[in-house]
Design an enzyme around this catalytic site. Structure first.
Site, PDB file in Angstrom:
ATOM      1  N   CYS A 145       0.803  -1.221   0.110  1.00  0.00           N
ATOM      2  CA  CYS A 145      -0.115   0.037  -0.033  1.00  0.00           C
ATOM      3  C   CYS A 145       1.073   1.149  -0.162  1.00  0.00           C
ATOM      4  CB  CYS A 145      -0.833  -0.140   1.409  1.00  0.00           C
ATOM      5  SG  CYS A 145      -2.185  -1.415   1.370  1.00  0.00           S
TER       6      CYS A 145
ATOM      7  N   GLU B  52       0.728   3.867   1.983  1.00  0.00           N
ATOM      8  CA  GLU B  52       1.324   4.050   3.425  1.00  0.00           C
ATOM      9  C   GLU B  52       2.545   3.308   3.662  1.00  0.00           C
ATOM     10  OE1 GLU B  52      -3.402   4.110   3.595  1.00  0.00           O
ATOM     11  OE2 GLU B  52      -1.837   3.390   2.538  1.00  0.00           O
TER      12      GLU B  52
ATOM     13  N   ARG C 170     -11.034  10.148  -5.701  1.00  0.00           N
ATOM     14  CA  ARG C 170     -11.566   9.562  -4.476  1.00  0.00           C
ATOM     15  C   ARG C 170     -11.365  10.206  -3.200  1.00  0.00           C
ATOM     16  NH1 ARG C 170      -9.388   3.788  -4.301  1.00  0.00           N
ATOM     17  NH2 ARG C 170      -7.743   4.770  -5.858  1.00  0.00           N
TER      18      ARG C 170
ATOM     19  N   CYS D 118      -5.903   0.597   5.265  1.00  0.00           N
ATOM     20  CA  CYS D 118      -6.178  -0.967   5.527  1.00  0.00           C
ATOM     21  C   CYS D 118      -5.729  -1.333   7.011  1.00  0.00           C
ATOM     22  CB  CYS D 118      -5.911  -1.844   4.370  1.00  0.00           C
ATOM     23  SG  CYS D 118      -4.130  -2.147   4.466  1.00  0.00           S
TER      24      CYS D 118
ATOM     25  N   CYS E  95      -1.794  -1.912   6.990  1.00  0.00           N
ATOM     26  CA  CYS E  95      -1.215  -0.496   7.466  1.00  0.00           C
ATOM     27  C   CYS E  95      -1.516  -0.165   8.879  1.00  0.00           C
ATOM     28  CB  CYS E  95      -1.741   0.320   6.426  1.00  0.00           C
ATOM     29  SG  CYS E  95      -1.101  -0.009   4.830  1.00  0.00           S
TER      30      CYS E  95
ATOM     31  N   TYR F  41      -2.837  -5.891  19.251  1.00  0.00           N
ATOM     32  CA  TYR F  41      -1.485  -6.636  19.529  1.00  0.00           C
ATOM     33  C   TYR F  41      -0.285  -5.508  19.205  1.00  0.00           C
ATOM     34  CZ  TYR F  41       2.848  -9.311  18.934  1.00  0.00           C
ATOM     35  OH  TYR F  41       4.143  -9.806  18.932  1.00  0.00           O
TER      36      TYR F  41
END
Length: 244
Positions: free
Chosen positions: A54, A56, A82, A88, A91, A125
């Site tokens: 991605c 990021e 967009r 996500c 990420c 986590y």
């Protein structure tokens, strides 16, 4: 809450890069991230059937290659108009491990909004060996008081910090000044029970003023809210080394 000018720069950088991508199906998302020096790093995703990264994640690598250190703000935007898009799940996990104090731009009803990464991935986590440098944020008006040692406490609500080394950053500071410091103690009290002494207030500040100020910063803060009184100190500069 409106974004600071510096934060808007990050969102704008991501959107402008996304708008320049055209119709290339391999690169459809852009990301921008700002470091503590005010530099903005940009990158695009690499779409591939094997699981290309991605935008990021690519921008984290770009920033690391520039020796950026901890990041303050990150934003992503999609091509084709967009606009801003949230990260996500993968990420989010990487961000909370490597940059646990970063603010992330997400779409909002009145334009982009910033959220702490921990709010986007609650009860997560945390990778224990990430060794991420922590940040402690202040309003920029406190720089001089922190720098000269006049201010040694700060009060936070629902804003986890940890004892240990931290980089003190001052939000939207034009000069992007930072200070190396140490969080030495964190004590938790109820807002309606904390005393001026426990809060470390200056002699000319009353507990009523403190409570009013906190409610201004945290709208809707209830009387029984838990607040953290964070005590900190600057890291002493190393003195000259004397060879016997």
């Amino acid at each position: 809450m409106d974004l600071f000018e510096s934060e808007l720069r990050v969102v704008t950088a991501a959107q402008e890069l996304a708008e320049s991508l055209g119709s290339d199906p391999n690169h459809t998302v852009a990301a921008a991230a700002m470091d503590t020096a005010g530099r903005i790093h940009t990158a695009v995703n690499v779409h591939h059937f094997t699981g290309g990264p991605c935008a990021e994640l690519v921008v984290l690598g770009v920033a690391a290659a520039a020796q950026a250190g901890p990041l303050l703000t990150i934003a992503a935007a999609g091509d084709g108009g967009r606009g801003p898009i949230p990260p996500c799940g993968r990420c989010r996990q990487v961000l909370i491990d490597l940059h646990p104090d970063v603010m992330v731009a997400v779409p909002g009803g009145n334009g982009p909004q910033l959220r702490p990464i921990r709010k986007l991935l609650p009860d997560t986590y945390v990778h224990p060996d990430a060794h991420a440098r922590r940040l402690l944020r202040f309003n920029k008006r406190y720089y001089e008081a922190v720098a000269d040692g006049t201010k040694t406490t700060t009060i936070r609500h629902d804003d986890p910090v940890a004892v240990g080394s931290a980089l003190f950053v001052f939000e939207d500071d034009q000069d992007h000044r930072t200070l190396d410091g140490e969080i030495t103690r964190i004590e938790r009290y109820r807002l309606d029970a904390v005393t001026a002494e426990q809060a470390g207030l200056a002699a000319d500040t009353t507990i009523e003023q403190l409570r009013a100020g906190l409610r201004g910063h945290y709208p809707g803060l209830p009387d029984d809210a838990e607040i953290d009184v964070v005590t900190f100190a600057l890291t002493p500069e190393p003195g000259p080394h004397h060879v016997p």
